[in-house]
Design a protein around this motif. Structure first.
Motif, PDB file in Angstrom:
ATOM      1  N   VAL A  15       0.853  -1.188   0.000  1.00  0.00           N
ATOM      2  CA  VAL A  15       0.000   0.000   0.000  1.00  0.00           C
ATOM      3  C   VAL A  15       0.887   1.235   0.000  1.00  0.00           C
ATOM      4  CG1 VAL A  15      -1.775   1.283   1.257  1.00  0.00           C
ATOM      5  CG2 VAL A  15      -1.854  -1.206   1.216  1.00  0.00           C
ATOM      6  N   ASP A  16       0.515   2.203  -0.832  1.00  0.00           N
ATOM      7  CA  ASP A  16       1.258   3.453  -0.963  1.00  0.00           C
ATOM      8  C   ASP A  16       0.286   4.618  -0.828  1.00  0.00           C
ATOM      9  OD1 ASP A  16       3.291   5.333  -1.601  1.00  0.00           O
ATOM     10  OD2 ASP A  16       2.739   5.260  -3.715  1.00  0.00           O
ATOM     11  N   PHE A  17       0.660   5.599  -0.021  1.00  0.00           N
ATOM     12  CA  PHE A  17      -0.147   6.808   0.130  1.00  0.00           C
ATOM     13  C   PHE A  17       0.593   7.969  -0.503  1.00  0.00           C
ATOM     14  CE2 PHE A  17      -1.552   4.091   3.571  1.00  0.00           C
ATOM     15  CZ  PHE A  17      -2.930   4.160   3.417  1.00  0.00           C
ATOM     16  N   GLY A  18      -0.166   8.840  -1.171  1.00  0.00           N
ATOM     17  CA  GLY A  18       0.447   9.982  -1.823  1.00  0.00           C
ATOM     18  C   GLY A  18      -0.479  11.178  -1.852  1.00  0.00           C
ATOM     19  N   ALA A  19       0.053  12.292  -2.338  1.00  0.00           N
ATOM     20  CA  ALA A  19      -0.715  13.517  -2.524  1.00  0.00           C
ATOM     21  C   ALA A  19      -0.502  13.976  -3.960  1.00  0.00           C
ATOM     22  CB  ALA A  19      -0.259  14.595  -1.547  1.00  0.00           C
ATOM     23  N   ASN A  20      -1.575  14.399  -4.600  1.00  0.00           N
ATOM     24  CA  ASN A  20      -1.535  14.824  -5.996  1.00  0.00           C
ATOM     25  C   ASN A  20      -1.801  16.322  -6.117  1.00  0.00           C
ATOM     26  OD1 ASN A  20      -1.238  12.243  -7.288  1.00  0.00           O
ATOM     27  ND2 ASN A  20      -3.340  11.826  -6.718  1.00  0.00           N
ATOM     28  N   LEU A  21      -1.146  16.923  -7.097  1.00  0.00           N
ATOM     29  CA  LEU A  21      -1.391  18.312  -7.450  1.00  0.00           C
ATOM     30  C   LEU A  21      -1.305  18.399  -8.969  1.00  0.00           C
ATOM     31  CD1 LEU A  21      -1.846  21.205  -6.435  1.00  0.00           C
ATOM     32  CD2 LEU A  21       0.634  21.475  -6.383  1.00  0.00           C
ATOM     33  N   GLY A  22      -2.307  19.029  -9.599  1.00  0.00           N
ATOM     34  CA  GLY A  22      -2.282  19.070 -11.057  1.00  0.00           C
ATOM     35  C   GLY A  22      -3.125  20.175 -11.648  1.00  0.00           C
ATOM     36  N   ILE A  23      -3.089  20.226 -12.982  1.00  0.00           N
ATOM     37  CA  ILE A  23      -3.888  21.169 -13.756  1.00  0.00           C
ATOM     38  C   ILE A  23      -4.613  20.393 -14.850  1.00  0.00           C
ATOM     39  CG2 ILE A  23      -2.420  23.178 -13.319  1.00  0.00           C
ATOM     40  CD1 ILE A  23      -1.217  22.757 -16.127  1.00  0.00           C
ATOM     41  N   GLY A  24      -5.698  20.975 -15.350  1.00  0.00           N
ATOM     42  CA  GLY A  24      -6.434  20.316 -16.413  1.00  0.00           C
ATOM     43  C   GLY A  24      -7.176  21.308 -17.274  1.00  0.00           C
ATOM     44  N   TYR A  25      -7.539  20.842 -18.452  1.00  0.00           N
ATOM     45  CA  TYR A  25      -8.363  21.639 -19.344  1.00  0.00           C
ATOM     46  C   TYR A  25      -9.367  20.709 -20.009  1.00  0.00           C
ATOM     47  CZ  TYR A  25      -9.963  25.158 -22.552  1.00  0.00           C
ATOM     48  OH  TYR A  25     -10.768  26.047 -23.222  1.00  0.00           O
ATOM     49  N   LYS A  26     -10.663  21.081 -19.915  1.00  0.00           N
ATOM     50  CA  LYS A  26     -11.723  20.263 -20.497  1.00  0.00           C
ATOM     51  C   LYS A  26     -12.486  21.076 -21.534  1.00  0.00           C
ATOM     52  CE  LYS A  26     -15.414  19.094 -18.073  1.00  0.00           C
ATOM     53  NZ  LYS A  26     -16.350  18.422 -17.154  1.00  0.00           N
ATOM     54  N   LEU A  27     -12.573  20.536 -22.741  1.00  0.00           N
ATOM     55  CA  LEU A  27     -13.347  21.156 -23.817  1.00  0.00           C
ATOM     56  C   LEU A  27     -14.828  20.831 -23.638  1.00  0.00           C
ATOM     57  CD1 LEU A  27     -10.978  20.100 -26.743  1.00  0.00           C
ATOM     58  CD2 LEU A  27     -11.136  22.363 -25.692  1.00  0.00           C
ATOM     59  N   ASP A  28     -15.690  21.626 -24.266  1.00  0.00           N
ATOM     60  CA  ASP A  28     -17.135  21.379 -24.196  1.00  0.00           C
ATOM     61  C   ASP A  28     -17.502  20.004 -24.759  1.00  0.00           C
ATOM     62  OD1 ASP A  28     -17.661  23.825 -22.998  1.00  0.00           O
ATOM     63  OD2 ASP A  28     -18.058  24.840 -24.910  1.00  0.00           O
ATOM     64  N   SER A  29     -16.708  19.493 -25.669  1.00  0.00           N
ATOM     65  CA  SER A  29     -16.974  18.181 -26.278  1.00  0.00           C
ATOM     66  C   SER A  29     -16.736  17.031 -25.309  1.00  0.00           C
ATOM     67  CB  SER A  29     -16.075  17.997 -27.499  1.00  0.00           C
ATOM     68  OG  SER A  29     -14.714  17.912 -27.103  1.00  0.00           O
TER      69      SER A  29
END
Length: 184
Positions: free
Chosen positions: A132-146
């Motif tokens: 078992v591994d525990f972590g923390a995530n940080l990110g960016i995203g872009y979603k189109l209307d499609s």
């Protein structure tokens, strides 16, 4: 570990008022740039894996915030010279998502990973790593209307995954991911 589980439970139960009609489901796939950080890891090199895929749900809380649980298969690990150690995980990120502007978002949240297998070339080395591994995530995203979407995320391993008996070195996963996905 208890704090991470508490945060996950509060997050899940905190979105209980989400309208089921607003939930979007989808899939995504991408590339991992993975390594191991920690004690005496200076000779370890990162690996690039074309395997990072899974399913995702986006549950809007309001116009700006959403809860984003995922179930992802991910090949992580490291290399020493030509020798590659592949750690195959089933990861469960529980992300909070904030839309900065239309389509563009930042994400953060905890992740729990379950080690499915570990191979050093063709040799099974799963017993050398914690399951078992525990972590923390940080990110960016872009979603189109499609529904087409793109993301970049860093997973900072928080727990020691070294399970070699008698070893005192602490090893933590570090994975940068780039993904493309589609929401239905």
């Amino acid at each position: 570990m208890k704090k991470l589980l508490l945060i996950a439970l509060v997050t899940v139960f905190g979105i209980s008022h989400v309208n089921a009609q607003d939930i979007q489901f989808g899939g995504k796939l991408g590339i991992n740039f993975a390594t191991i950080n920690g004690d005496n890891t200076g000779t370890l090199d990162p690996i690039t894996s074309l395997v990072n895929f899974g399913v995702v749900a986006e549950m809007p809380i309001n116009e700006k915030f959403a809860f984003l649980p995922e179930l992802m298969y991910s090949i992580q690990g490291f290399s020493v010279g030509d020798d590659v150690v592949a750690l195959n995980y089933l990861n469960l990120p529980l992300m909070g998502k904030y839309y900065i502007s239309k389509g563009f978002s930042v994400e953060a949240g905890p992740q729990i990973g379950f080690l499915l297998s570990a191979k050093d070339e063709d040799i099974d080395v799963k017993d050398n790593f914690k399951t078992v591994d525990f972590g923390a995530n940080l990110g960016i995203g872009y979603k189109l209307d499609s529904g087409l979407n793109f993301g970049a995320r860093y997973n900072l391993g928080l727990s020691n995954i070294n399970d070699v008996e008698g070893a005192s070195d602490s090893f933590r996963n570090g994975v940068f991911q780039v993904t493309v996905g589609y929401m239905f």
